[in-house]
Motif scaffolding. Structure first.
Motif, short mmCIF file in Angstrom:
data_model
loop_
_atom_site.label_atom_id
_atom_site.label_comp_id
_atom_site.label_asym_id
_atom_site.label_seq_id
_atom_site.Cartn_x
_atom_site.Cartn_y
_atom_site.Cartn_z
N PRO A 281 0.80 -1.24 0.00
CA PRO A 281 0.00 0.00 0.00
C PRO A 281 0.82 1.28 0.00
CG PRO A 281 -0.89 -1.58 1.58
CD PRO A 281 0.43 -2.11 1.14
N ILE A 282 2.12 1.21 0.35
CA ILE A 282 2.90 2.46 0.45
C ILE A 282 4.08 2.50 -0.51
CG2 ILE A 282 2.23 2.90 2.85
CD1 ILE A 282 5.01 1.82 3.68
N THR A 283 4.16 1.58 -1.45
CA THR A 283 5.35 1.54 -2.32
C THR A 283 5.54 2.83 -3.11
OG1 THR A 283 4.02 0.41 -4.00
CG2 THR A 283 5.38 -0.96 -2.55
N LYS A 284 4.45 3.54 -3.41
CA LYS A 284 4.56 4.79 -4.18
C LYS A 284 4.37 6.02 -3.30
CE LYS A 284 3.14 2.66 -8.54
NZ LYS A 284 2.18 2.69 -9.68
N ASP A 285 4.25 5.81 -2.02
CA ASP A 285 4.07 6.92 -1.08
C ASP A 285 5.41 7.62 -0.87
OD1 ASP A 285 3.78 8.42 1.47
OD2 ASP A 285 1.82 7.44 1.52
N PRO A 286 5.48 8.95 -0.99
CA PRO A 286 6.76 9.66 -0.82
C PRO A 286 7.33 9.56 0.59
CG PRO A 286 4.93 11.21 -0.98
CD PRO A 286 4.38 9.87 -1.34
N ARG A 287 6.52 9.10 1.52
CA ARG A 287 7.01 8.94 2.90
C ARG A 287 7.72 7.61 3.11
NH1 ARG A 287 1.19 10.28 5.43
NH2 ARG A 287 0.71 8.88 3.68
N PHE A 288 7.67 6.75 2.09
CA PHE A 288 8.33 5.44 2.16
C PHE A 288 9.62 5.49 1.35
CE2 PHE A 288 8.84 1.21 0.01
CZ PHE A 288 9.34 0.54 1.12
N PHE A 289 10.72 5.03 1.95
CA PHE A 289 12.01 5.02 1.28
C PHE A 289 12.45 3.57 1.08
CE2 PHE A 289 11.81 8.89 3.91
CZ PHE A 289 11.84 9.84 2.89
N SER A 290 12.39 3.14 -0.18
CA SER A 290 12.72 1.75 -0.50
C SER A 290 14.22 1.51 -0.60
CB SER A 290 12.04 1.33 -1.80
OG SER A 290 12.49 2.15 -2.88
N ASN A 291 14.98 2.58 -0.84
CA ASN A 291 16.43 2.47 -1.01
C ASN A 291 17.13 3.13 0.17
OD1 ASN A 291 19.09 2.43 -1.77
ND2 ASN A 291 18.84 3.77 -3.55
N PRO A 292 17.62 2.34 1.12
CA PRO A 292 18.26 2.94 2.30
C PRO A 292 19.58 3.61 1.99
CG PRO A 292 18.56 0.57 2.32
CD PRO A 292 17.64 0.87 1.17
N TRP A 293 20.15 3.32 0.81
CA TRP A 293 21.46 3.88 0.47
C TRP A 293 21.34 5.16 -0.36
CZ3 TRP A 293 21.10 -1.63 -0.95
CH2 TRP A 293 21.44 -2.45 0.12
N SER A 294 20.11 5.64 -0.53
CA SER A 294 19.93 6.90 -1.24
C SER A 294 20.50 8.03 -0.38
CB SER A 294 18.44 7.15 -1.51
OG SER A 294 18.24 8.44 -2.02
N CYS A 295 21.27 8.90 -1.01
CA CYS A 295 21.99 9.91 -0.23
C CYS A 295 21.12 11.08 0.20
CB CYS A 295 23.18 10.43 -1.04
SG CYS A 295 22.72 11.19 -2.61
N ASP A 296 19.90 11.19 -0.33
CA ASP A 296 19.13 12.40 -0.04
C ASP A 296 17.88 12.17 0.81
OD1 ASP A 296 17.69 10.99 -1.89
OD2 ASP A 296 17.23 12.71 -3.18
N PHE A 297 17.57 10.92 1.19
CA PHE A 297 16.30 10.72 1.88
C PHE A 297 16.30 11.35 3.28
CE2 PHE A 297 18.41 7.02 3.77
CZ PHE A 297 17.90 7.02 5.05
N SER A 298 17.48 11.45 3.91
CA SER A 298 17.53 12.02 5.26
C SER A 298 17.01 13.45 5.27
CB SER A 298 18.97 11.98 5.78
OG SER A 298 19.05 12.56 7.06
N ASN A 299 17.24 14.18 4.17
CA ASN A 299 16.80 15.58 4.10
C ASN A 299 15.28 15.70 3.97
OD1 ASN A 299 19.48 16.48 4.17
ND2 ASN A 299 19.70 16.22 1.96
N LYS A 300 14.62 14.60 3.62
CA LYS A 300 13.18 14.63 3.42
C LYS A 300 12.40 14.28 4.69
CE LYS A 300 13.72 13.38 -1.45
NZ LYS A 300 13.43 12.38 -2.51
N ILE A 301 13.12 13.94 5.75
CA ILE A 301 12.47 13.60 7.02
C ILE A 301 12.39 14.85 7.88
CG2 ILE A 301 12.74 12.28 9.15
CD1 ILE A 301 13.86 10.01 7.48
N LYS A 302 11.19 15.13 8.36
CA LYS A 302 10.95 16.38 9.08
C LYS A 302 11.31 16.25 10.55
CE LYS A 302 7.19 17.68 5.94
NZ LYS A 302 5.75 18.01 5.82
#
Length: 472
Positions: free
Chosen positions: A173-194
């Motif tokens: 249900p959340i695979t396309k939700d922007p709040r879900f990060f499927s790739n833990p090695w992405s360098c920019d997801f930390s900046n998207k967490i409030k």
């Protein structure tokens, strides 16, 4: 005499070190081609991180590239001035737990040095492209590339390492939700967490540990919950120094464990002996890691003697426990996680996700706890998938893998652990015969060798493999 042409598909850590070893240990000149789409080589996923808190999980004196010079990385840290800039690397007993980015830089420099000059007078070239298919005609392999034309080589070595983790079906249900990060090695997801976010990390291994210390350092008010089926956390490194150098232990004709207890073809019997050894060591105030490391160093001898049934028992019942004790935390990371846990900033669950609901302001997760089957419902602002790299080639979106399987050049492991290979690292066809000139190295050979993670074990595999590949 015409130079043999060898293609290495994959230019991360394993591919780069394979090229270095071919050039360093071959008796004759080789033409070595690394096919890697990235501009940068040698680092791969593990050593591409730029985070200063992401450290090697073993001390620098076991993170070597060359068996004849096991202190080479430590010397490089000192000579390059890197150690002086890393004030947290050295712990009280003098051991150095370097940043992973520094090890990546070291391997990259070694590849550059061997490209410029090497003892076998081999050439190393980088084709910045993607291999899309492979075929064989007589003794020649044709590799078709995405941008360039095909190339013809004598041998092909496939060296992939870390693929993206698969997404558990419960998270559909959340695979396309922007709040879900499927790739833990992405360098920019930390900046998207409030600020103040409630974060769920799925997985409690080393990847979770990296993500947690980064997030809790950069976001002072967030709270993390980590869950895995068994809730097993990576253990700490041993405090006492091994009496025998690791390379010597790995290369023993008869490992200590087998010398003392014989060879066994039952995984439960092996682990019963381990528990007995731990109890004996405890009476002498010796840490359990000593007994465990004896099993680790004997795995290359013990694993091939196990039947398919016994290997299945290991993967079903013992693999998570083994890996949580095998892949340990560097002391710096372990201490930070302990501090965060005591401060109530991170907690861990043993259990499984049974339901996910998407709400306007949060993601609602229904958890079934392992110890009492209680259902817990919690709300999160973000979910991060840290279930570990996918190992089943049938589930990996890689055209080479699909084509090799379809053409019969490769056989997937029955346990979803890479491909079948023989003791010379040759791919095994679906009619059980070795494929001449086609080799796999790295974690995708786990089904054949059992223990094939960690830098020293990978170096042992590469070191033994390239001597065979370069000479035959």
């Amino acid at each position: 005499m015409k130079e043999k042409k060898i293609a290495i598909i994959g230019g991360g850590f394993i591919g780069a070190v394979t090229a270095i070893h071919l050039a360093r240990y071959s008796k004759t000149p080789l033409e070595i081609i690394i096919i890697e789409p990235s501009k940068t080589m040698a680092r791969g996923v593990a050593f591409s991180t730029q985070d200063s808190d992401h450290r090697l999980n073993g001390p620098s004196n076991i993170q070597f590239l060359y068996p004849e010079d096991i202190e080479s990385f430590t010397k490089w840290l000192e000579d390059s001035g890197t150690l002086l800039k890393d004030h947290s690397a050295k712990i009280n007993d003098g051991r150095i737990y370097a940043r992973r980015r520094d090890f990546g830089k070291y391997v990259e420099q070694e590849l550059f040095n061997h490209t410029k000059k090497n003892v076998s007078n081999s050439t190393i070239s980088h084709y910045q492209d993607i291999a899309v298919s492979i075929s064989r005609k007589k003794n020649t392999w044709y590799i078709f590339l995405n941008q360039l034309s095909s190339i013809l080589v004598d041998k092909v070595i496939i060296t992939p390492s870390n693929f993206l983790p698969s997404i558990p079906i419960e998270l559909s249900p959340i695979t396309k939700d922007p709040r879900f990060f499927s790739n833990p090695w992405s360098c920019d997801f930390s900046n998207k967490i409030k600020a103040g976010a409630r974060v769920l990390i799925i997985g409690t291994g080393l990847t979770m540990s990296d993500m947690a210390i980064t997030l809790l350092r950069d976001h002072k008010k967030i709270k993390i919950t980590a869950i895995s089926r068994r809730g097993l956390l990576p253990q700490r490194q041993r405090e006492t120094l091994p009496q025998e150098p690791l390379w010597d232990a790995l290369m023993r004709p008869i490992p200590n464990f087998i010398e003392n207890h014989g060879s066994h073809n039952s995984v439960f019997r092996i682990f019963k002996i381990f528990r007995e050894n731990v109890a004996k060591l405890k009476d002498k105030n010796i840490e359990w890691q000593v007994a465990f490391d004896d099993i680790r160093d004997a795995a290359y001898k013990l694993w091939p003697s196990l039947s398919i049934k016994e290997k299945g028992k290991y993967f079903r019942h013992l693999s998570p426990w083994y890996e949580s004790h095998r892949f340990r935390l560097p002391p710096q990371t372990a201490q930070k996680l302990d501090d965060y846990r005591q401060q109530g900033k991170i907690n861990y669950y043993a259990g499984s996700i049974i339901r996910v609901e998407v709400k306007n302001n949060f993601i609602q997760i229904h958890l079934r706890l392992r110890h009492n089957q209680e259902i817990v419902i919690e709300n999160f602002d973000n979910v991060i998938n840290c279930t570990g790299p996918e190992r089943d080639p049938r589930k990996i979106n890689n055209p080479i893998f699909a084509q090799l399987i379809d053409d019969g050049y490769a056989t997937p492991s029955p346990f979803g652990m890479g491909f079948e290979v023989n003791n010379k690292y040759q791919s095994i066809s679906q009619d059980k015969s070795p494929i001449k000139g086609l080799f796999f190295l790295g974690p995708l050979t786990r089904n054949a060798f059992g223990e094939i993670n960690g830098i020293p074990t990978l170096i042992k595999q590469i070191y033994t493999a390239v001597k065979y590949i370069s000479q035959n």
